[in-house]
Write a protein that holds these residues in place. Structure first.
Motif, PDB file in Angstrom:
ATOM      1  N   PHE A  91       0.856  -1.182   0.000  1.00  0.00           N
ATOM      2  CA  PHE A  91       0.000   0.000   0.000  1.00  0.00           C
ATOM      3  C   PHE A  91       0.890   1.228   0.000  1.00  0.00           C
ATOM      4  O   PHE A  91       2.071   1.183   0.364  1.00  0.00           O
ATOM      5  N   ARG A  92       0.323   2.336  -0.418  1.00  0.00           N
ATOM      6  CA  ARG A  92       1.076   3.578  -0.516  1.00  0.00           C
ATOM      7  C   ARG A  92       1.458   4.076   0.886  1.00  0.00           C
ATOM      8  O   ARG A  92       0.624   4.119   1.784  1.00  0.00           O
ATOM      9  N   GLY A  93       2.708   4.433   1.026  1.00  0.00           N
ATOM     10  CA  GLY A  93       3.201   4.937   2.297  1.00  0.00           C
ATOM     11  C   GLY A  93       3.687   3.865   3.255  1.00  0.00           C
ATOM     12  O   GLY A  93       3.936   4.164   4.426  1.00  0.00           O
ATOM     13  N   ARG A  94       3.848   2.631   2.759  1.00  0.00           N
ATOM     14  CA  ARG A  94       4.268   1.557   3.652  1.00  0.00           C
ATOM     15  C   ARG A  94       5.663   1.803   4.219  1.00  0.00           C
ATOM     16  O   ARG A  94       5.898   1.648   5.420  1.00  0.00           O
ATOM     17  N   GLN A  95       6.605   2.211   3.354  1.00  0.00           N
ATOM     18  CA  GLN A  95       7.964   2.465   3.822  1.00  0.00           C
ATOM     19  C   GLN A  95       8.020   3.655   4.771  1.00  0.00           C
ATOM     20  O   GLN A  95       8.767   3.646   5.756  1.00  0.00           O
ATOM     21  N   ALA A  96       7.223   4.677   4.477  1.00  0.00           N
ATOM     22  CA  ALA A  96       7.186   5.832   5.379  1.00  0.00           C
ATOM     23  C   ALA A  96       6.628   5.435   6.737  1.00  0.00           C
ATOM     24  O   ALA A  96       7.124   5.886   7.787  1.00  0.00           O
ATOM     25  N   LEU A  97       5.613   4.587   6.735  1.00  0.00           N
ATOM     26  CA  LEU A  97       5.039   4.112   7.993  1.00  0.00           C
ATOM     27  C   LEU A  97       6.050   3.273   8.766  1.00  0.00           C
ATOM     28  O   LEU A  97       6.142   3.366  10.002  1.00  0.00           O
ATOM     29  N   LEU A  98       6.823   2.470   8.055  1.00  0.00           N
ATOM     30  CA  LEU A  98       7.867   1.681   8.709  1.00  0.00           C
ATOM     31  C   LEU A  98       8.913   2.585   9.352  1.00  0.00           C
ATOM     32  O   LEU A  98       9.387   2.321  10.463  1.00  0.00           O
ATOM     33  N   LEU A  99       9.273   3.667   8.675  1.00  0.00           N
ATOM     34  CA  LEU A  99      10.226   4.618   9.242  1.00  0.00           C
ATOM     35  C   LEU A  99       9.667   5.284  10.500  1.00  0.00           C
ATOM     36  O   LEU A  99      10.412   5.542  11.457  1.00  0.00           O
ATOM     37  N   VAL A 100       8.376   5.563  10.505  1.00  0.00           N
ATOM     38  CA  VAL A 100       7.747   6.136  11.690  1.00  0.00           C
ATOM     39  C   VAL A 100       7.812   5.150  12.862  1.00  0.00           C
ATOM     40  O   VAL A 100       8.100   5.529  14.007  1.00  0.00           O
ATOM     41  N   VAL A 101       7.551   3.883  12.569  1.00  0.00           N
ATOM     42  CA  VAL A 101       7.632   2.848  13.610  1.00  0.00           C
ATOM     43  C   VAL A 101       9.044   2.767  14.174  1.00  0.00           C
ATOM     44  O   VAL A 101       9.259   2.702  15.393  1.00  0.00           O
TER      45      VAL A 101
END
Length: 275
Positions: free
Chosen positions: A101-111
């Motif tokens: 899904f869009r933004g998966r890598q960005a969400l991983l970076l937030v985690v």
């Protein structure tokens, strides 16, 4: 016939010596704690060998420290937080590992970014949220602030990536949906990672002093570490009694770790290795 490599043997011997020294440094404080805990009350560390040992300190520490209620509270909080973290980490870790899904890598970076933020920096906003929800001085004040953890999400995400995708595809062909695949295929195969997360979370919550100290004031919500801190303030000069109380608070997590150590080592060793 090849000759044995003397360098290899000397290297193994050096590694063994280093490991033994490391184990000695780790176990020596525990040995001193348990040795002191069996000494007569008010005995000094210098003359332990000259006294008769007994279990009287453990009985006195258990009664005077009121550890029964503290054990019940710590067990309840640790199990609840561990259950929440396993559920949330499994769902989020699977989504980050398999769903596109869009933004998966960005969400991983937030985690991952949450791992470098100390909990103490968030205590004021967390306190305000708990106060707004009328949760101060309740069990929820000890459970909810750590119900989700970035380390658990990242750990399970990495382990899920080591599981072959073909197993999920076979389950999908049989008609399983995403939740069924996660429950029946992924989680049973991720048992070492789940045990690792369980041990990390349970031991961390058992040893936590900060949350009970900040979010609770009711005596009936005392946890083991808070009871131990109060006990040490009362019996500062009584080393055998203090060490008995420390042993009482330490033994449960030591036993728990010894039971799950094989799965723990497997979970740490295989996480991040893709097939």
């Amino acid at each position: 016939m090849s000759k044995p490599n003397p360098n290899l043997k000397s290297g193994d011997f050096l590694s063994l010596v280093v490991l033994l020294l490391g184990a000695l440094l780790v176990l020596l404080p525990l040995f001193v704690v348990f040795l002191t805990s069996f000494a007569p009350t008010a005995a000094s560390p210098e003359n332990l060998s000259k006294n008769n040992w007994s279990l009287a300190n453990y009985r006195a520490a258990w009664q005077q420290g009121k550890f029964l209620l503290a054990f019940a509270n710590s067990t309840l909080v640790a199990i609840a937080v561990t259950a929440f973290q396993i559920v949330t980490s499994a769902l989020a870790g699977y989504a980050l590992a398999r769903l596109k899904f869009r933004g998966r890598q960005a969400l991983l970076l937030v985690v991952l970014a949450t791992l470098v933020i100390p909990f103490q920096l968030l205590v004021i906003p967390i306190f305000l949220v708990l106060k707004w929800g009328h949760l101060i001085n309740t069990y929820w004040a000890l459970i909810l602030p750590t119900a989700v953890n970035g380390f658990g999400i990242f750990l399970l995400r990495q382990y899920f990536q080591t599981i072959p995708v073909e197993l999920e595809e076979a389950a999908a062909i049989d008609g399983a949906n995403r939740l069924q695949i996660l429950w029946r295929v992924m989680l049973p195969l991720a048992r070492p990672a789940l045990v690792t997360l369980f041990l990390f979370t349970f031991i961390g919550e058992w040893n936590d002093l900060f949350k009970p100290l900040v979010f609770t004031t009711r005596p009936e919500l005392r946890t083991v570490q808070l009871a131990l801190a109060e006990f040490q303030e009362q019996f500062t000069n009584n080393w055998p009694l203090m060490m008995a109380a420390v042993a009482i608070a330490t033994v449960p997590v030591m036993v728990l770790f010894l039971i799950g150590q094989r799965q723990f080592i497997q979970g740490i060793g295989t996480t991040g290795i893709k097939n």
